[in-house]
Design a protein around this motif. Structure first.
Motif, mmCIF file in Angstrom:
data_model
loop_
_atom_site.group_PDB
_atom_site.id
_atom_site.type_symbol
_atom_site.label_atom_id
_atom_site.label_comp_id
_atom_site.label_asym_id
_atom_site.label_seq_id
_atom_site.Cartn_x
_atom_site.Cartn_y
_atom_site.Cartn_z
ATOM 1 N N GLU A 158 44.711 52.547 37.930
ATOM 2 C CA GLU A 158 45.940 52.289 37.189
ATOM 3 C C GLU A 158 47.067 53.219 37.663
ATOM 4 O O GLU A 158 48.198 52.783 37.892
ATOM 5 N N ALA A 190 48.050 52.202 41.310
ATOM 6 C CA ALA A 190 48.721 50.893 41.314
ATOM 7 C C ALA A 190 50.149 51.028 40.782
ATOM 8 O O ALA A 190 51.094 50.491 41.370
ATOM 9 N N THR A 199 51.069 44.803 42.209
ATOM 10 C CA THR A 199 50.871 43.806 41.166
ATOM 11 C C THR A 199 49.829 42.800 41.657
ATOM 12 O O THR A 199 49.471 42.799 42.826
ATOM 13 N N ARG A 256 46.182 44.579 43.308
ATOM 14 C CA ARG A 256 45.595 45.473 42.321
ATOM 15 C C ARG A 256 44.091 45.216 42.202
ATOM 16 O O ARG A 256 43.299 46.152 42.142
#
Lengths: 390, 62
Positions: free
Chosen positions: A140, A143, A149, A153
């Motif tokens: 997370e 990314a 996106t 991801r």
């Protein structure tokens, strides 16, 4: 001066990558340099020699950081695989948006994310630590950092794992990972600014390219390095945090009683179980170390994990003791090629350790599952059966 | 003796500041500031510790 002692140890055999420490102890006692016949590499086994070699780029070139020629070829022209003076500019470009200086603004957001995630897991009372924390959190953070996106991801974990796997020798693991590492390379070669979220660091790298602050056509390569080097390693480190605190509740207590030990605890986790145990170099000339000679052209294996357990440098090295605060551990490497993402790794791990030690009193875990891997040593599954909240 | 910073190499990791807060600090922009030009005998151990912990070897004693 003599030739170094030899050994039949295979550094990349399944049983060795799963638990390298008995082999490291054996090699360290044999000599500072040991010629591993099966891998045809010269292993550096002791702390002082490893630190010196990492500093001495003139004798130990980074043009062979991988243990197979295809990977070294693919890495040509990157900061990771080049030597000064070319390296100096590439490194500056790479770290422009990644240094602690550049990441200062992210600290609060990363801490908040870690706290929300850890609070949820503690509340649940049981969870699978690798998927739910060690993978979820860095994926997370990275990314969002790069501004990924959609399908990218989803691919980050397998791309990141493959990028490390192919650093190994040309064994089955490497062969199977090359096509996946190739997907990552292909995607990074065609990624455009508009593919990345506005305001992200990734978008900032493209902006830097557009205004000429970094050379043309480097933005994609920089993003490639962020993903290739920054995912699998951080996943390993955070999994190790959970496993080591679960196995050593007295050490968790020390951090709970004194939160200023958080950075020291991360240093000790990294020293005790480095995410990367072996890394390559090539001898540019005959190099003498402790009375033995490494021949010019030889492939070197820098055994970071062996140096971290060298009793010549760390007292009682096989004990996990957060208070020792081993700031000079070798797990990020050292010197001109010292891990470029270590600032981000510290932000992430400190945030996780701080939240865990504030919210959990004990972690009761089931048996950990490990899968053999060439370069990154990480836990594949770690069930947390019970959390005793603080 | 004095501490010399290799500016292009310094990335602002700040471990030196933790080792020797009396001798140096990171400013608000994350740039390293040396607070003492000359290091006297009493601070030599601190200075050496700061040089040793720099993860990218950007500090040296001259």
């Amino acid at each position: 001066m003599t030739t170094p002692p030899t050994s039949d140890v295979d550094l990349f055999a399944d049983e060795v990558v799963l638990d390298p420490y008995p082999v490291y102890a054996e090699l360290r006692e044999q000599g500072t340099v040991v010629h591993l016949l099966k891998n045809d590499v010269y292993a550096l086994t002791r702390y002082a020699a490893i630190r010196d070699a990492l500093m001495d780029w003139e004798s130990f070139s980074s043009t062979s950081i991988a243990f197979n020629p295809m990977a070294n070829e693919a890495l040509t022209g990157t900061s990771l695989a080049s030597d000064p003076p070319v390296h100096t500019q590439l490194r500056a470009t790479l770290t422009e948006n990644l240094s602690p200086r550049a990441l200062r603004g992210l600290k609060g957001r990363i801490e908040a994310k870690a706290d929300v995630l850890v609070a949820e897991l503690v509340e649940k009372g049981s969870f699978e630590a690798i998927d739910a924390l060690a993978r979820a959190f860095p994926l997370e953070v990275v990314a969002d950092l790069i501004g990924f996106t959609g399908h990218v991801r989803d691919n980050m974990l397998r791309w990141g794992q493959a990028a490390m796997q192919v650093i190994g020798p040309m064994n089955q693991r490497t062969a199977e990972s090359f096509p996946i590492a190739g997907e990552l390379y292909a995607w990074c070669s065609q990624v455009k600014a508009s593919d990345l979220a506005e305001g992200s660091v990734g978008r900032g790298i493209f902006d830097a390219e557009a205004r000429g602050a970094i050379p043309p056509d480097t933005a994609g390569h920089i993003i490639h390095q962020y993903l290739g080097a920054g995912v699998d390693t951080t996943v390993a480190a955070i999994g190790n945090v959970v496993a080591l605190f679960a196995a050593h509740p007295d050490q968790l207590d020390l951090v709970r009683e004194n939160p200023s030990l958080v950075p020291a605890a991360f240093n000790e986790v990294l020293r005790f179980w480095p995410p990367v145990n072996a890394w390559g170099r090539r001898a540019t000339r005959d190099v003498e170390i402790d009375g033995t000679v490494i021949p010019a052209g030889a492939q070197i294996a820098v055994l970071l994990g062996a140096g971290n357990r060298d009793p010549r440098h760390y007292e009682n090295p096989d004990a996990f003791l957060v208070e020792r605060n081993p700031v000079d551990h070798l797990s990020f490497g050292y010197g001109p090629h010292g891990c470029a993402g270590q600032g981000l790794a510290r932000l992430e791990a400190h945030a996780v350790i701080e939240a865990l030690s504030r919210r959990a009193k004990r972690l009761v875990v089931g048996p950990e599952v490990r899968v053999p891997s060439n370069i990154t040593r990480s836990i594949e599954e770690l069930p947390v059966l019970e959390v005793i909240p603080a | 003796m004095r501490i010399v910073v290799d500016r292009p190499r310094c990335e602002g990791h700040g471990l030196c500041e933790e080792a020797a807060p009396r001798l140096m600090h990171l400013d608000d922009d994350g740039e390293l500031v040396l607070d003492r030009e000359e290091i006297d005998e009493a601070d030599a151990a601190l200075a050496n510790a700061a040089v040793r912990v720099c993860p990218v070897a950007a500090l040296r004693i001259a």
